[in-house]
Design a protein around this motif. Structure first.
Motif, PDB file in Angstrom:
ATOM      1  N   SER A 201       0.824  -1.215   0.000  1.00 24.15           N
ATOM      2  CA  SER A 201       0.000   0.000   0.000  1.00 24.15           C
ATOM      3  C   SER A 201       0.854   1.260   0.000  1.00 24.15           C
ATOM      4  CB  SER A 201      -0.939  -0.005   1.212  1.00 24.15           C
ATOM      5  OG  SER A 201      -0.200  -0.021   2.428  1.00 24.15           O
ATOM      6  N   ILE A 202       1.912   1.275   0.819  1.00 27.66           N
ATOM      7  CA  ILE A 202       2.750   2.479   0.840  1.00 27.66           C
ATOM      8  C   ILE A 202       3.459   2.654  -0.499  1.00 27.66           C
ATOM      9  CG2 ILE A 202       4.842   1.385   1.750  1.00 27.66           C
ATOM     10  CD1 ILE A 202       3.441   4.832   2.728  1.00 27.66           C
ATOM     11  N   GLY A 203       3.804   1.557  -1.156  1.00 30.31           N
ATOM     12  CA  GLY A 203       4.421   1.662  -2.470  1.00 30.31           C
ATOM     13  C   GLY A 203       3.470   2.205  -3.519  1.00 30.31           C
ATOM     14  N   GLU A 204       2.205   1.789  -3.488  1.00 33.31           N
ATOM     15  CA  GLU A 204       1.229   2.275  -4.463  1.00 33.31           C
ATOM     16  C   GLU A 204       0.907   3.747  -4.243  1.00 33.31           C
ATOM     17  OE1 GLU A 204       0.159   0.771  -7.101  1.00 33.31           O
ATOM     18  OE2 GLU A 204       1.357  -0.989  -6.613  1.00 33.31           O
ATOM     19  N   PHE A 205       0.762   4.163  -2.986  1.00 28.76           N
ATOM     20  CA  PHE A 205       0.464   5.577  -2.727  1.00 28.76           C
ATOM     21  C   PHE A 205       1.641   6.464  -3.120  1.00 28.76           C
ATOM     22  CE2 PHE A 205      -2.769   3.946   0.387  1.00 28.76           C
ATOM     23  CZ  PHE A 205      -3.865   4.478  -0.258  1.00 28.76           C
ATOM     24  N   ARG A 206       2.842   5.997  -2.884  1.00 40.07           N
ATOM     25  CA  ARG A 206       4.000   6.792  -3.265  1.00 40.07           C
ATOM     26  C   ARG A 206       4.195   6.820  -4.781  1.00 40.07           C
ATOM     27  NH1 ARG A 206       8.412   4.956   1.416  1.00 40.07           N
ATOM     28  NH2 ARG A 206       7.533   6.271   3.081  1.00 40.07           N
ATOM     29  N   SER A 207       3.760   5.766  -5.464  1.00 38.26           N
ATOM     30  CA  SER A 207       3.874   5.776  -6.930  1.00 38.26           C
ATOM     31  C   SER A 207       2.991   6.847  -7.553  1.00 38.26           C
ATOM     32  CB  SER A 207       3.500   4.399  -7.486  1.00 38.26           C
ATOM     33  OG  SER A 207       2.116   4.132  -7.299  1.00 38.26           O
ATOM     34  N   LEU A 208       1.896   7.205  -6.868  1.00 42.55           N
ATOM     35  CA  LEU A 208       1.030   8.253  -7.404  1.00 42.55           C
ATOM     36  C   LEU A 208       1.700   9.620  -7.377  1.00 42.55           C
ATOM     37  CD1 LEU A 208      -2.409   7.215  -5.865  1.00 42.55           C
ATOM     38  CD2 LEU A 208      -1.541   6.774  -8.169  1.00 42.55           C
ATOM     39  N   GLN A 209       2.720   9.783  -6.551  1.00 52.07           N
ATOM     40  CA  GLN A 209       3.435  11.052  -6.522  1.00 52.07           C
ATOM     41  C   GLN A 209       4.297  11.257  -7.761  1.00 52.07           C
ATOM     42  OE1 GLN A 209       5.559  10.906  -2.770  1.00 52.07           O
ATOM     43  NE2 GLN A 209       3.849  11.838  -1.668  1.00 52.07           N
ATOM     44  N   ASN A 210       4.491  10.202  -8.555  1.00 53.01           N
ATOM     45  CA  ASN A 210       5.231  10.357  -9.814  1.00 53.01           C
ATOM     46  C   ASN A 210       4.434  11.124 -10.862  1.00 53.01           C
ATOM     47  OD1 ASN A 210       7.343   8.809  -8.735  1.00 53.01           O
ATOM     48  ND2 ASN A 210       6.416   6.895  -9.439  1.00 53.01           N
ATOM     49  N   PHE A 211       3.103  11.178 -10.678  1.00 53.77           N
ATOM     50  CA  PHE A 211       2.246  11.857 -11.658  1.00 53.77           C
ATOM     51  C   PHE A 211       1.779  13.224 -11.172  1.00 53.77           C
ATOM     52  CE2 PHE A 211       1.491   7.254 -11.770  1.00 53.77           C
ATOM     53  CZ  PHE A 211       2.018   6.961 -13.022  1.00 53.77           C
ATOM     54  N   GLY A 212       2.023  13.542  -9.922  1.00 60.08           N
ATOM     55  CA  GLY A 212       1.575  14.814  -9.363  1.00 60.08           C
ATOM     56  C   GLY A 212       1.554  14.732  -7.851  1.00 60.08           C
ATOM     57  N   TYR A 213       1.085  15.803  -7.245  1.00 59.10           N
ATOM     58  CA  TYR A 213       1.044  15.841  -5.791  1.00 59.10           C
ATOM     59  C   TYR A 213      -0.065  14.924  -5.283  1.00 59.10           C
ATOM     60  CZ  TYR A 213       0.721  17.561  -1.032  1.00 59.10           C
ATOM     61  OH  TYR A 213       0.686  17.638   0.334  1.00 59.10           O
ATOM     62  N   PHE A 214       0.303  14.042  -4.354  1.00 59.80           N
ATOM     63  CA  PHE A 214      -0.672  13.144  -3.749  1.00 59.80           C
ATOM     64  C   PHE A 214      -0.244  12.873  -2.315  1.00 59.80           C
ATOM     65  CE2 PHE A 214      -2.883   9.253  -2.712  1.00 59.80           C
ATOM     66  CZ  PHE A 214      -4.102   9.393  -3.348  1.00 59.80           C
ATOM     67  N   PRO A 215      -1.131  13.143  -1.335  1.00 63.03           N
ATOM     68  CA  PRO A 215      -0.763  12.920   0.069  1.00 63.03           C
ATOM     69  C   PRO A 215      -0.682  11.433   0.386  1.00 63.03           C
ATOM     70  CG  PRO A 215      -3.057  13.591  -0.089  1.00 63.03           C
ATOM     71  CD  PRO A 215      -2.490  13.699  -1.478  1.00 63.03           C
ATOM     72  N   VAL A 216       0.378  11.039   1.075  1.00 63.28           N
ATOM     73  CA  VAL A 216       0.596   9.637   1.428  1.00 63.28           C
ATOM     74  C   VAL A 216       0.115   9.396   2.858  1.00 63.28           C
ATOM     75  CG1 VAL A 216       2.313   7.814   1.728  1.00 63.28           C
ATOM     76  CG2 VAL A 216       2.555   9.471  -0.133  1.00 63.28           C
ATOM     77  N   PRO A 217      -0.858   8.514   3.059  1.00 66.41           N
ATOM     78  CA  PRO A 217      -1.324   8.223   4.424  1.00 66.41           C
ATOM     79  C   PRO A 217      -0.334   7.343   5.170  1.00 66.41           C
ATOM     80  CG  PRO A 217      -2.507   6.870   2.852  1.00 66.41           C
ATOM     81  CD  PRO A 217      -1.630   7.780   2.039  1.00 66.41           C
ATOM     82  N   HIS A 218      -0.326   7.497   6.472  1.00 71.32           N
ATOM     83  CA  HIS A 218       0.605   6.761   7.324  1.00 71.32           C
ATOM     84  C   HIS A 218      -0.145   5.683   8.118  1.00 71.32           C
ATOM     85  CE1 HIS A 218       3.628   9.744   6.312  1.00 71.32           C
ATOM     86  NE2 HIS A 218       2.768  10.707   6.669  1.00 71.32           N
ATOM     87  N   ALA A 219       0.620   4.733   8.651  1.00 73.32           N
ATOM     88  CA  ALA A 219       0.027   3.604   9.388  1.00 73.32           C
ATOM     89  C   ALA A 219      -0.762   4.113  10.586  1.00 73.32           C
ATOM     90  CB  ALA A 219       1.117   2.643   9.828  1.00 73.32           C
ATOM     91  N   PHE A 220      -1.900   3.453  10.838  1.00 73.80           N
ATOM     92  CA  PHE A 220      -2.775   3.880  11.926  1.00 73.80           C
ATOM     93  C   PHE A 220      -3.097   2.695  12.838  1.00 73.80           C
ATOM     94  CE2 PHE A 220      -6.868   6.083  13.330  1.00 73.80           C
ATOM     95  CZ  PHE A 220      -6.198   6.957  14.153  1.00 73.80           C
ATOM     96  N   VAL A 221      -4.345   2.417  13.136  1.00 71.67           N
ATOM     97  CA  VAL A 221      -4.733   1.464  14.178  1.00 71.67           C
ATOM     98  C   VAL A 221      -4.645   0.012  13.702  1.00 71.67           C
ATOM     99  CG1 VAL A 221      -6.591   0.780  15.736  1.00 71.67           C
ATOM    100  CG2 VAL A 221      -6.226   3.193  15.225  1.00 71.67           C
ATOM    101  N   GLY A 222      -5.132  -0.267  12.508  1.00 74.03           N
ATOM    102  CA  GLY A 222      -5.304  -1.641  12.042  1.00 74.03           C
ATOM    103  C   GLY A 222      -4.076  -2.520  12.130  1.00 74.03           C
ATOM    104  N   PRO A 223      -2.928  -2.093  11.570  1.00 75.49           N
ATOM    105  CA  PRO A 223      -1.759  -2.977  11.615  1.00 75.49           C
ATOM    106  C   PRO A 223      -1.255  -3.261  13.018  1.00 75.49           C
ATOM    107  CG  PRO A 223      -1.190  -0.814  10.740  1.00 75.49           C
ATOM    108  CD  PRO A 223      -2.669  -0.872  10.799  1.00 75.49           C
ATOM    109  N   TYR A 224      -1.495  -2.351  13.967  1.00 80.03           N
ATOM    110  CA  TYR A 224      -1.050  -2.596  15.339  1.00 80.03           C
ATOM    111  C   TYR A 224      -1.939  -3.634  16.026  1.00 80.03           C
ATOM    112  CZ  TYR A 224       1.626   1.635  14.435  1.00 80.03           C
ATOM    113  OH  TYR A 224       2.471   2.572  13.896  1.00 80.03           O
ATOM    114  N   ILE A 225      -3.239  -3.612  15.720  1.00 81.77           N
ATOM    115  CA  ILE A 225      -4.122  -4.645  16.282  1.00 81.77           C
ATOM    116  C   ILE A 225      -3.755  -6.012  15.729  1.00 81.77           C
ATOM    117  CG2 ILE A 225      -6.508  -5.420  16.467  1.00 81.77           C
ATOM    118  CD1 ILE A 225      -7.408  -2.542  16.311  1.00 81.77           C
ATOM    119  N   ALA A 226      -3.588  -6.075  14.404  1.00 78.30           N
ATOM    120  CA  ALA A 226      -3.178  -7.342  13.801  1.00 78.30           C
ATOM    121  C   ALA A 226      -1.789  -7.764  14.274  1.00 78.30           C
ATOM    122  CB  ALA A 226      -3.206  -7.224  12.282  1.00 78.30           C
TER     123      ALA A 226
END
Length: 314
Positions: A201-226
């Motif tokens: 997911s972080i790779g896909e969101f960062r790939s969108l920055q190659n085409f223009g400005y796109f904010p990248v979200p950071h890890a939140f609650v879900g991965p810590y619960i899992a």
């Protein structure tokens, strides 16, 4: 009735760790549990007026409503297909902009011609279509495999009972190996898909920055619960690994420990046989009865008033 068998301490630890990991795994894959979050971005103004959340299967829109990735993918890929097709109105607009440039030397901004006639916009739409497709597929796989991991947690608990009830040594060894294999698979699915979704997911969101400005979200609650569920699985698996492949006590060690204790069941010193372990040696026929094992004769004593009789002739 015989005494009921109970699980060993290490097996109880494994059982409770995997039972506690089940609700954590299930909660983490709920569609409304966010795995990533992005704060309000002032560069987007009204298009980014609130925080954006990303879960395994959905992402919030500019109004804060969670929309599934299937819808994001469908809409963006439909726009990409539309922009790739020839458009008469767009072609006429491009020709008019070219005439203005050649005759009046007036440049027409590409943004006024629409996204279909603006190459950076078309590239951005194509990139988002690809990114949302990947996020949709990896989210589906993550949810499915983490559900399987939760089911395998229950299977581990059931297999522990089967291992306890096994009577033959061969059956017990096979049941123990089965428990370890299932426990390892459950841990691998849970922890592996958590890491896989994070990196993808972080790779896909960062790939969108190659085409223009796109904010990248950071890890939140879900991965810590899992991750907490995978941590419990890992602790139980470590204990089980030591029991399965660690050193085991042997009978020779037990005998050596008993000899080192300084005695046996008869209270004798270590290394000596107990009394009566060997038969007595045979008697010599030429020896007197007293020395051949019989009772000794009474001593010859003089009676009062009588002389002691002489000894018998030899």
């Amino acid at each position: 009735m015989g005494k009921k068998k109970e699980l060993a301490g290490s097996d109880k630890f494994l059982k409770y760790c995997y039972l506690l990991a089940i609700p954590l795994t299930i909660v983490s894959i709920i569609p409304y549990v966010p795995w990533r979050r992005k704060e309000i971005d002032p560069n987007f103004h009204s298009r980014f007026a609130m925080m954006r959340y990303v879960s395994l299967m959905s992402m919030s829109d500019k109004m804060g409503k969670m929309q599934p990735f299937s819808k994001w993918k469908r809409n963006m890929c439909a726009n990409m297909q539309m922009y790739m097709q020839p458009n008469l109105g767009g072609e006429l607009a491009s020709m008019g902009a070219g005439l203005l440039k050649s005759t009046l030397d007036v440049s027409t901004p590409s943004t006024l011609l629409g996204c279909q006639q603006w190459p950076p916009c078309k590239e951005m739409v194509s990139g988002r279509c690809q990114a949302y497709t990947v996020l949709f597929m990896i989210g589906m796989c993550t949810v499915a495999l983490m559900i399987i991991s939760a089911i395998l947690n229950m299977v581990v608990v059931c297999c522990l009972t089967s291992e306890l009830q096994a009577k033959k040594k061969k059956d017990k060894a096979a049941a123990a190996l089965k428990v370890y294999g299932i426990a390892f698979t459950a841990f691998l699915l849970n922890a592996g898909m958590n890491v896989t979704w994070q990196t993808t997911s972080i790779g896909e969101f960062r790939s969108l920055q190659n085409f223009g400005y796109f904010p990248v979200p950071h890890a939140f609650v879900g991965p810590y619960i899992a991750g907490a569920g995978a941590f419990l699985q890992g602790l139980g698996l470590i204990v089980r690994t030591y029991k399965q492949f660690g050193p085991k006590p042997s009978k020779d060690n037990d005998d050596d420990a008993q000899d080192a204790g300084g005695g046996d069941a008869y209270g004798g010193a270590a290394g000596y046989p107990p009394p009566g372990a060997y038969p007595p040696p045979p008697a010599d026929p030429g020896m007197p009865p007293a020395l051949m094992g019989g009772a000794p004769p009474p001593p010859m004593m003089a009676q009062p008033g009588y002389a002691m009789p002489p000894p018998p002739p030899m």
